[in-house]
Design an enzyme around this catalytic site. Sequence first.
Site, PDB file in Angstrom:
ATOM      1  N   CYS A 152      47.843 -45.590 -53.506  1.00  0.00           N
ATOM      2  CA  CYS A 152      46.446 -45.958 -53.622  1.00  0.00           C
ATOM      3  C   CYS A 152      45.965 -46.570 -52.304  1.00  0.00           C
ATOM      4  O   CYS A 152      46.083 -45.952 -51.261  1.00  0.00           O
ATOM      5  CB  CYS A 152      46.266 -46.905 -54.811  1.00  0.00           C
ATOM      6  SG  CYS A 152      44.549 -47.122 -55.345  1.00  0.00           S
ATOM      7  N   ILE A 153      45.457 -47.801 -52.320  1.00  0.00           N
ATOM      8  CA  ILE A 153      44.925 -48.434 -51.116  1.00  0.00           C
ATOM      9  C   ILE A 153      46.014 -49.139 -50.305  1.00  0.00           C
ATOM     10  O   ILE A 153      45.787 -49.498 -49.140  1.00  0.00           O
ATOM     11  CB  ILE A 153      43.798 -49.434 -51.494  1.00  0.00           C
ATOM     12  CG1 ILE A 153      43.006 -49.902 -50.269  1.00  0.00           C
ATOM     13  CG2 ILE A 153      44.372 -50.626 -52.265  1.00  0.00           C
ATOM     14  CD1 ILE A 153      42.248 -48.817 -49.538  1.00  0.00           C
TER      15      ILE A 153
END
Length: 224
Positions: free
Chosen positions: A136-137
């Site tokens: 993800c991030i």
Amino acid sequence: MAKRVAVILSGCGVYDGTEIHEASAVLVHLSRAGAEVQMFAPDGDQMHVVNHCVGKPTEEKRNILQESARIARGDVTDLAKLDVSAFDAAIIPGGFGVAKNLSDWAVKNKSCTVQPHLEKIIKDFHKAGKPLGMCCISPVLAAKLLPGCELTVGQDKECEKWPFAGTAGALKEMGCKHVNKNVDEAHVDVKNKLVTTSAFMCNAPFHQVFDGIGVMVQETLKLA
């Protein structure tokens, strides 16, 4: 011998902590692979607390370690006590907590700083030649601390399926090589022993995110 993996959390809940489904997927795939897992989180206040029903901050204050204990079923350790020599690999699930509690990416973007204990841990894992898995991030942490690394946050062209694709452009501007990958794939930077996958950077069904995280976990363990 079972691989020992440190899983680093940032709270509990997508908007102000660890994305719970990503953390669960990481833990299920590590369990299936027979890995020994220990979970860690910083002992400090969250940047803020978000009402997840409406997506807006509240006046409440919460502790990152205590909130991470919700995911860890109580068994979580202060990040400051993580001994890199005791582990074969580390994995960091996503969620806005990465950008708010493990770093200040949410506020400063490319000019962000990383939480001091975590910065040292990531650099020490890298220096020791031990793999790092991120989804993800969380690859923004690698972009900040491992100059020139290869990674993925999915695709680099924004659309309904990839609403956060602009992040790829920021990572490129930081000197990283972004590799476009589908949600059920992972990218392996062999030189830096860094494995990344997009997870919920993609507007995808849960099972596809789960599968992509599975690939990330498997590839991380192969490098350990």
